[in-house]
Design an enzyme around this catalytic site. Structure first.
Site, mmCIF file in Angstrom:
data_model
loop_
_atom_site.group_PDB
_atom_site.id
_atom_site.type_symbol
_atom_site.label_atom_id
_atom_site.label_comp_id
_atom_site.label_asym_id
_atom_site.label_seq_id
_atom_site.Cartn_x
_atom_site.Cartn_y
_atom_site.Cartn_z
ATOM 1 N N ASP A 1 0.836 -1.198 0.000
ATOM 2 C CA ASP A 1 0.000 0.000 0.000
ATOM 3 C C ASP A 1 0.875 1.254 0.000
ATOM 4 O O ASP A 1 1.442 1.624 1.021
ATOM 5 C CB ASP A 1 -0.908 -0.022 1.238
ATOM 6 C CG ASP A 1 -1.729 1.253 1.392
ATOM 7 O OD1 ASP A 1 -1.760 2.072 0.451
ATOM 8 O OD2 ASP A 1 -2.335 1.429 2.470
ATOM 9 N N GLU B 1 31.805 7.428 4.260
ATOM 10 C CA GLU B 1 32.305 7.281 5.627
ATOM 11 C C GLU B 1 31.218 7.816 6.561
ATOM 12 O O GLU B 1 31.149 9.004 6.828
ATOM 13 C CB GLU B 1 33.604 8.061 5.827
ATOM 14 C CG GLU B 1 34.752 7.599 4.948
ATOM 15 C CD GLU B 1 35.997 8.449 5.138
ATOM 16 O OE1 GLU B 1 36.005 9.328 6.026
ATOM 17 O OE2 GLU B 1 36.967 8.249 4.398
ATOM 18 N N GLU C 1 29.601 8.357 9.943
ATOM 19 C CA GLU C 1 29.900 8.389 11.380
ATOM 20 C C GLU C 1 28.628 8.245 12.203
ATOM 21 O O GLU C 1 27.528 8.538 11.723
ATOM 22 C CB GLU C 1 30.622 9.695 11.725
ATOM 23 C CG GLU C 1 31.952 9.844 11.006
ATOM 24 C CD GLU C 1 32.521 11.252 11.039
ATOM 25 O OE1 GLU C 1 33.754 11.405 10.956
ATOM 26 O OE2 GLU C 1 31.716 12.215 11.144
ATOM 27 N N GLU D 1 35.812 8.003 16.969
ATOM 28 C CA GLU D 1 35.935 9.306 16.314
ATOM 29 C C GLU D 1 36.168 10.414 17.348
ATOM 30 O O GLU D 1 36.270 10.171 18.538
ATOM 31 C CB GLU D 1 34.712 9.601 15.444
ATOM 32 C CG GLU D 1 34.938 9.358 13.949
ATOM 33 C CD GLU D 1 36.009 10.256 13.344
ATOM 34 O OE1 GLU D 1 36.417 11.266 13.977
ATOM 35 O OE2 GLU D 1 36.464 9.954 12.228
ATOM 36 N N GLU E 1 33.300 5.234 13.836
ATOM 37 C CA GLU E 1 33.248 5.144 12.379
ATOM 38 C C GLU E 1 33.722 3.760 11.960
ATOM 39 O O GLU E 1 34.692 3.231 12.511
ATOM 40 C CB GLU E 1 34.135 6.209 11.742
ATOM 41 C CG GLU E 1 34.138 6.188 10.218
ATOM 42 C CD GLU E 1 35.012 7.274 9.620
ATOM 43 O OE1 GLU E 1 35.786 6.958 8.695
ATOM 44 O OE2 GLU E 1 34.935 8.438 10.087
ATOM 45 N N HIS F 1 31.276 11.581 4.752
ATOM 46 C CA HIS F 1 32.162 11.953 3.655
ATOM 47 C C HIS F 1 32.026 10.909 2.549
ATOM 48 O O HIS F 1 32.103 9.705 2.817
ATOM 49 C CB HIS F 1 33.606 12.015 4.137
ATOM 50 C CG HIS F 1 33.787 12.814 5.405
ATOM 51 N ND1 HIS F 1 34.733 12.509 6.355
ATOM 52 C CD2 HIS F 1 33.112 13.889 5.879
ATOM 53 C CE1 HIS F 1 34.645 13.366 7.358
ATOM 54 N NE2 HIS F 1 33.673 14.215 7.089
ATOM 55 N N ARG G 1 41.242 18.837 5.108
ATOM 56 C CA ARG G 1 39.921 18.476 5.629
ATOM 57 C C ARG G 1 39.038 19.685 5.945
ATOM 58 O O ARG G 1 37.920 19.525 6.403
ATOM 59 C CB ARG G 1 40.087 17.587 6.869
ATOM 60 C CG ARG G 1 40.504 16.168 6.521
ATOM 61 C CD ARG G 1 40.822 15.319 7.744
ATOM 62 N NE ARG G 1 40.922 13.909 7.386
ATOM 63 C CZ ARG G 1 41.968 13.330 6.802
ATOM 64 N NH1 ARG G 1 43.022 14.071 6.501
ATOM 65 N NH2 ARG G 1 41.969 12.051 6.510
ATOM 66 N N GLU H 1 36.620 13.440 -2.673
ATOM 67 C CA GLU H 1 35.833 13.206 -1.455
ATOM 68 C C GLU H 1 34.985 14.440 -1.161
ATOM 69 O O GLU H 1 35.530 15.518 -0.892
ATOM 70 C CB GLU H 1 36.767 12.918 -0.276
ATOM 71 C CG GLU H 1 36.062 12.762 1.062
ATOM 72 C CD GLU H 1 37.029 12.769 2.233
ATOM 73 O OE1 GLU H 1 36.561 12.681 3.393
ATOM 74 O OE2 GLU H 1 38.250 12.891 2.012
ATOM 75 N N ARG I 1 32.862 16.193 1.409
ATOM 76 C CA ARG I 1 32.839 16.040 2.860
ATOM 77 C C ARG I 1 31.605 16.640 3.521
ATOM 78 O O ARG I 1 31.379 16.465 4.717
ATOM 79 C CB ARG I 1 34.092 16.685 3.467
ATOM 80 C CG ARG I 1 35.363 15.966 3.063
ATOM 81 C CD ARG I 1 36.607 16.667 3.605
ATOM 82 N NE ARG I 1 36.623 16.754 5.053
ATOM 83 C CZ ARG I 1 36.981 15.769 5.878
ATOM 84 N NH1 ARG I 1 37.332 14.586 5.380
ATOM 85 N NH2 ARG I 1 36.988 15.952 7.179
#
Length: 474
Positions: free
Chosen positions: A51, A129, A131, A212, A220, A269, A340, A359, A361
């Site tokens: 449904d 990645e 977390e 982490e 992680e 990330h 980063r 990557e 992030r």
């Protein structure tokens, strides 16, 4: 895995139930269980009815009949049921056999097909990645006369004076002090290892796990990359196992981006690359961070469309509590190698030509992975199609620590939207890159924006506890 292989697996493992699953717009899994003795070739040919009107953002009650079509490649054995159960992910179709254009998994597959039909490459690979926090307890309530939340963890720094442990054993994780400490500070080695064991049994290739940065049980686990839809399937499997192992251990896991004020939040990330057969298309020796021109154009598409993209990759009001400066959150729309503090990072440590990737992030795990990965791919493909040069648009490369720049320098850098409503405004103004090739329909986008606006409004009209601190004595 063929239908016959699935049927053989059911007999070989004495499976009693087959759990057919699909994913809604918000990224939540739903399931219908069918006795294994009733599952045969016709089940896979005709699908399983459900449904659609009972699923938020799907169909109205006047057109509610929908069909789950099983994907045999996604089958794995459930580790948490008392009765042996096989889980199979499904695509959603209308009763007349048409793909349902609001099916997130179908959208992910259409994005892959669009890339292949455009001749860009044969496969797009993704590796998130994701977390998470593992708490000992969570309590929350919102009502007409009260609103609060409270979480707790035996390893949290605020518990250095707690007596309930029968003699406090110390070794708490300090504020922002949780990155890869050993036991006894890291109290969650065994629970993460158990999660990894079950993930490997379910078919994931685990690369590593660790504590982490944040206090109170942030962790992680990294699993190996795969193609777009398969990676989204794997992330659903990953979250299912983490949630249920935590529950078995008397704890609770959450992928909420910002469950704690003043400490690091949880991101997702997302590493991405495109191959043509066995040839990596993002690698070119001697280029910036050994990136090819295609990879730079892909980055250009990601950063150019980022404000709209973030409505899908960071689709919660809580997402924007994480996207603030000072907590390793990538709020600045630039790219850089190994940095980063940039929204797009190019990993450079121990990277081979086939491992060359970008990557993004900014995303977090409130995102529906099928929609988020598809949207990222479509943004990148638009950058390749239009040859968007990120350097010419002021997106970098930027190899400084952005968090240490002056206000004047920061003013030259474009930032992510400041709220979910701002991101939805951006998506409303910039969605053509998503509708290319019919991957996302305009109906889907309009429906998605309406659904997310209702969430933003529900939060904005409610009284926040901190407002009592600010205004009660006025």
């Amino acid at each position: 895995m063929s239908v016959q292989n699935v049927l053989s697996l059911i007999k070989e493992k004495s499976i009693e139930w087959v759990d057919f699953r699909f994913v809604d717009l918000l990224g939540k899994a739903h399931h219908i269980s069918v006795p294994a003795v009733e599952v045969d070739e016709s089940t896979f040919a005709n699908g399983v009815a459900f449904d659609g009107s009972s699923i938020q953002g799907f169909k109205g009650i006047e057109e509610s009949d929908m069909v789950m079509m099983p994907d045999t490649e996604s089958a794995y054995i459930d580790a948490f049921t008392q009765h042996p159960t096989l889980i199979i992910m499904c695509n959603i179709f209308t009763p007349d056999g048409e793909r349902y254009d609001r099916d997130p998994r179908g959208i992910a597959q259409k994005a892959e097909e669009y890339m292949q039909n455009a001749g860009v490459g044969t496969a797009a690979y993704f590796a998130p990645e994701s977390e998470f926090f593992i708490f000992d307890e969570v309590r929350y309530e919102t009502g007409i006369n009260k609103s609060y939340f409270e979480v707790d963890s035996e390893e949290a720094f605020w518990n250095t004076g707690r007596k309930e442990e029968g003699g406090n054993l110390g070794f708490k994780v300090g504020h922002k002090g949780g990155y890869v400490p050993v036991a006894p500070t890291d109290t969650q080695q065994d629970i993460r290892s158990e999660m990894c064991r079950l993930m490997m049994e379910a078919g994931l290739r685990i690369e590593r796990h660790h504590h982490e940065v944040a206090t109170a049980g942030q962790g992680e686990i990294n699993f190996r990359f795969d193609t777009l839809t398969k990676t989204a399937d794997n992330l659903m499997k990953y979250k299912y196992i983490i949630h249920n192992v935590a529950r078995q251990w008397g704890k609770v896991a959450t992928f909420m981006p910002k469950p704690l004020f003043g400490d690091n939040g949880s991101g997702m990330h997302v590493h991405q690359s495109i191959f043509n057969g066995d040839t990596p298309l993002f690698y070119e020796k001697g280029g910036y961070a050994n990136l090819s021109e295609m990879a730079l154009h892909y980055i250009g598409g990601i950063l150019y469309h980022a404000p709209a993209l973030i409505a899908i990759t960071n689709p919660s009001t809580n997402s924007f509590k994480r996207l603030v400066p000072g907590y390793e959150a990538p709020v600045n729309l630039v790219f850089s190698k190994g940095n980063r503090s940039a929204a797009v990072r190019i990993p450079v440590a121990a990277v081979t030509p086939k491992g060359c990737r970008i990557e993004f992030r900014t995303p977090d795990s409130t995102a529906n992975p099928y929609l988020a990965f598809a949207a990222m791919l479509m943004a990148g493909l638009d950058g390749i199609k239009k040859q968007i040069d990120p350097s010419k648009l002021g997106y970098g490369p930027f190899d400084k620590n952005i968090y240490e720049l002056s206000s004047a320098e920061l003013s030259e850098i474009r930032s992510v939207p400041a709220s979910l409503d701002e991101a939805l405004d951006a998506l409303q103004a910039d969605s053509e890159f998503l509708t290319e090739g019919g991957v996302f329909s305009q109906d889907f986008i309009n429906n998605y924006i309406e659904l997310k606006r209702s969430e933003a409004k529900a939060v904005s009209i409610r009284i926040h506890p901190h407002e009592y601190s600010l205004y009660f004595d006025c």
